[in-house]
Design a protein around this motif. Structure first.
Motif, PDB file in Angstrom:
ATOM      1  N   GLU A 294      35.958  39.463  40.270  1.00  0.00           N
ATOM      2  CA  GLU A 294      35.273  40.197  39.204  1.00  0.00           C
ATOM      3  C   GLU A 294      34.487  39.248  38.308  1.00  0.00           C
ATOM      4  OE1 GLU A 294      34.898  43.511  38.593  1.00  0.00           O
ATOM      5  OE2 GLU A 294      35.742  43.634  40.616  1.00  0.00           O
TER       6      GLU A 294
ATOM      7  N   THR B  73      46.304  37.129  31.800  1.00  0.00           N
ATOM      8  CA  THR B  73      44.964  36.587  31.590  1.00  0.00           C
ATOM      9  C   THR B  73      43.937  37.712  31.575  1.00  0.00           C
ATOM     10  OG1 THR B  73      45.596  34.534  32.703  1.00  0.00           O
ATOM     11  CG2 THR B  73      43.245  34.965  32.457  1.00  0.00           C
ATOM     12  N   GLN B  74      44.086  38.665  32.487  1.00  0.00           N
ATOM     13  CA  GLN B  74      43.183  39.816  32.531  1.00  0.00           C
ATOM     14  C   GLN B  74      43.235  40.594  31.216  1.00  0.00           C
ATOM     15  OE1 GLN B  74      41.106  41.390  35.435  1.00  0.00           O
ATOM     16  NE2 GLN B  74      40.339  41.847  33.382  1.00  0.00           N
ATOM     17  N   GLN B  75      44.421  40.770  30.664  1.00  0.00           N
ATOM     18  CA  GLN B  75      44.552  41.479  29.393  1.00  0.00           C
ATOM     19  C   GLN B  75      43.799  40.745  28.288  1.00  0.00           C
ATOM     20  OE1 GLN B  75      48.602  42.731  28.318  1.00  0.00           O
ATOM     21  NE2 GLN B  75      49.162  42.624  30.474  1.00  0.00           N
TER      22      GLN B  75
ATOM     23  N   GLU C 113      47.755  38.746  35.433  1.00  0.00           N
ATOM     24  CA  GLU C 113      47.705  40.018  34.690  1.00  0.00           C
ATOM     25  C   GLU C 113      47.570  39.781  33.190  1.00  0.00           C
ATOM     26  OE1 GLU C 113      50.347  44.078  33.935  1.00  0.00           O
ATOM     27  OE2 GLU C 113      50.939  42.662  35.505  1.00  0.00           O
TER      28      GLU C 113
ATOM     29  N   LEU D 153      40.794  38.989  40.134  1.00  0.00           N
ATOM     30  CA  LEU D 153      40.177  38.629  38.851  1.00  0.00           C
ATOM     31  C   LEU D 153      39.027  37.645  39.063  1.00  0.00           C
ATOM     32  CD1 LEU D 153      39.948  38.564  35.810  1.00  0.00           C
ATOM     33  CD2 LEU D 153      41.879  36.952  35.740  1.00  0.00           C
TER      34      LEU D 153
ATOM     35  N   ASP E  80      40.059  41.242  28.755  1.00  0.00           N
ATOM     36  CA  ASP E  80      39.691  42.610  28.353  1.00  0.00           C
ATOM     37  C   ASP E  80      39.545  42.728  26.831  1.00  0.00           C
ATOM     38  OD1 ASP E  80      39.710  43.384  30.984  1.00  0.00           O
ATOM     39  OD2 ASP E  80      41.710  44.288  30.912  1.00  0.00           O
TER      40      ASP E  80
ATOM     41  N   GLY F  30      43.833  33.128  37.817  1.00  0.00           N
ATOM     42  CA  GLY F  30      42.553  33.716  38.169  1.00  0.00           C
ATOM     43  C   GLY F  30      41.391  32.839  37.751  1.00  0.00           C
TER      44      GLY F  30
END
Length: 222
Positions: A27, A103-105, A101, A24, A108, A134
């Motif tokens: 990215e 945090t990524q959601q 994960e 993350l 997004d 991340g």
């Protein structure tokens, strides 16, 4: 005697999360987006500090906020009303922290146009410290009423934080809080940690935190 297979679940969970967190961060670096993970105990003044800080920065950089809580959307609404920046609520489903994960959601769910995303993590000093979200840097808020000995009681939290904001300094005369002793304890856990005393209610000292964050964002984009 028959042997059995032993699986270290906690170790496996952390290793998987660390890999996701590193991915993350990679990215975010490509996109020039700086993610700050802000942690504290409940009632320390995270949301008030964020409102003051964002209002100092929002005309200089593009900012969004992710508010993590077990339930409710109170803080996300406060941020939106108090600053006008995009603010979304993340419900953890009973979990006391966010991992990479989750945090990524949340990321997004945001528009892809920000220089700075601030994650206001779930309010406690234990679980959030164990999971890499991340984020580029970790920050925490310690409020004066909590006591200057908190770094001795929650070593991991203070050891992973790059900056510690000491909030509610306006009430120091009414509490047995030793600012210099607190700084000493923080640096016992993390010699490199920056310590910034503030009063989020009046705005005293908040500019120093905002300046630190603005410099961080600019350096991340280089």
């Amino acid at each position: 005697m028959n042997s059995v297979k032993i699986i270290e679940i906690k170790k496996s969970v952390f290793e998987d999360n660390d890999r996701a967190a590193d991915a993350l961060r990679g990215e975010l670096k490509k996109k020039g987006v700086y993610l700050l993970n802000l942690m504290s105990a409940p009632g320390s003044g995270k949301t008030t500090t964020l409102i003051q800080t964002i209002n100092l920065l929002k005309d200089k950089i593009r900012i969004a906020v992710m508010e993590a809580d077990i339930d409710s959307d109170v803080d996300a609404i406060k941020i939106k009303e108090g600053t006008g920046v995009e603010s979304i609520q993340l419900h953890t489903g009973g979990m006391c922290h966010l991992d990479a994960e989750m945090t990524q959601q949340g990321i997004d769910g945001l528009e892809d146009k920000y220089d700075l995303i601030i994650l206001e993590n779930v309010g406690n000093l234990v679980c959030p410290a164990e999971f890499d979200t991340g984020a580029v840097k970790n920050a925490m808020i310690l409020s004066v009423p909590e006591g200057h000995d908190k770094p001795l009681k929650y070593p991991l939290m203070f050891s992973i934080c790059d900056v510690v904001v000491i909030n509610k300094i306006d009430v120091m005369p009414y509490f047995d809080f030793d600012l210099e002793k607190c700084k000493e304890y923080i640096h016992m856990r993390n010699p490199k940690a920056q310590v910034i005393p503030i009063c989020a209610k009046t705005g005293e000292g908040v500019e120093a935190f905002a300046d630190w964050l603005l410099t961080e964002v600019k350096n991340w984009k280089k």
